[in-house]
Scaffold this motif. Sequence first.
Motif, PDB file in Angstrom:
ATOM      1  N   GLN A 177       1.649  -1.410   0.206  1.00 34.06           N
ATOM      2  CA  GLN A 177       0.307  -0.112  -0.108  1.00 34.06           C
ATOM      3  C   GLN A 177       1.296   1.207   0.431  1.00 34.06           C
ATOM      4  O   GLN A 177       0.395   2.504  -1.010  1.00 34.06           O
ATOM      5  N   LEU A 178       1.958   1.334   0.799  1.00 32.60           N
ATOM      6  CA  LEU A 178       2.607   2.606   0.908  1.00 32.60           C
ATOM      7  C   LEU A 178       3.716   2.534  -0.415  1.00 32.60           C
ATOM      8  O   LEU A 178       4.277   3.469  -0.973  1.00 32.60           O
ATOM      9  N   LYS A 179       4.017   1.568  -0.980  1.00 33.05           N
ATOM     10  CA  LYS A 179       4.781   1.231  -2.045  1.00 33.05           C
ATOM     11  C   LYS A 179       3.984   2.045  -3.075  1.00 33.05           C
ATOM     12  O   LYS A 179       5.065   3.056  -3.810  1.00 33.05           O
ATOM     13  N   ALA A 180       2.603   2.076  -3.474  1.00 30.52           N
ATOM     14  CA  ALA A 180       2.186   2.600  -4.191  1.00 30.52           C
ATOM     15  C   ALA A 180       1.860   3.574  -4.177  1.00 30.52           C
ATOM     16  O   ALA A 180       1.656   4.557  -5.128  1.00 30.52           O
ATOM     17  N   LEU A 181       1.467   3.897  -3.108  1.00 33.10           N
ATOM     18  CA  LEU A 181       2.128   5.504  -2.738  1.00 33.10           C
ATOM     19  C   LEU A 181       3.137   6.142  -3.139  1.00 33.10           C
ATOM     20  O   LEU A 181       3.457   7.331  -3.370  1.00 33.10           O
ATOM     21  N   GLY A 182       3.873   5.575  -2.746  1.00 31.13           N
ATOM     22  CA  GLY A 182       5.724   6.540  -3.747  1.00 31.13           C
ATOM     23  C   GLY A 182       5.532   6.472  -4.670  1.00 31.13           C
ATOM     24  O   GLY A 182       6.708   7.511  -5.132  1.00 31.13           O
ATOM     25  N   ARG A 183       5.684   5.747  -5.425  1.00 32.74           N
ATOM     26  CA  ARG A 183       5.450   5.306  -6.636  1.00 32.74           C
ATOM     27  C   ARG A 183       4.637   6.679  -7.387  1.00 32.74           C
ATOM     28  O   ARG A 183       4.283   7.567  -7.819  1.00 32.74           O
TER      29      ARG A 183
END
Length: 177
Positions: free
Chosen positions: A52-58
Motif C-alpha cells: 500500500q505504501l509502495k504504491a503511494l510512493g510511486r
Amino acid sequence: IEQGGPFAFVGPTGVGKTPTVANLAARYVLNHGRGKVAIVTTDTYRVGAHDQLKALGRILQVPVRSIEGEHQLNAVLSSLKQYELVLVDTAGFRQGDPKQIEQESLLDVCPGVQRVLVLAANSQQQILKASLHAYGNSPLRGCIFTKLDECASLGEAFGAVCSHAREMLWHWAGLGW
C-alpha cells in the motif's frame, strides 16, 4: 510536520496510521515539492501494508523503505537524512502485546524521532484510555484523531487525552497521580 524531521506514528491496530502517513506525505509533496519526503514502514505484520505504501510512493515519487530487523531503523533513517521529512508508519498492536513493547524499544534507540499517537475518535473511552496507557508513557510530540466523520461527538476523545496529559504532567512534576 511542516518543519520537517523524523516522525513515527504509533497507536493500536486499525486506528488509521497508514492513511495518516499517506495524507501527510501527499500534503508535504504538494506544499514543498518532490524529493523532500520519505516514508518508512515497520509494519511487516499486516498483509499488504508495505505494498500500500509502495504504491503511494510511486504516485508521489517518494522513497518507501521497509524495516524488518531489530537494528535496521537507525541505519535506514541515517540513509534518509537528505529528506526534510521522514514519516515512519509503525505496526499496530493491542495493548500489552509483547510486539508493541518491542516496537517501542526500537523507537527508543532512534534519537530525534518524534512520536505522534494516532487514535480513532470513534473509539470507546475505555479503549482510548487503554491506548493512552500503552503508548502514552513514551515521549509523545502530539496526537492525531482519525475517523472524525464516524463519531457524533469528540468529547470522549478529547477528554481522554486531556485527562491523560494532566496525569502525566502531575507525574513528571512529582505530584503523584
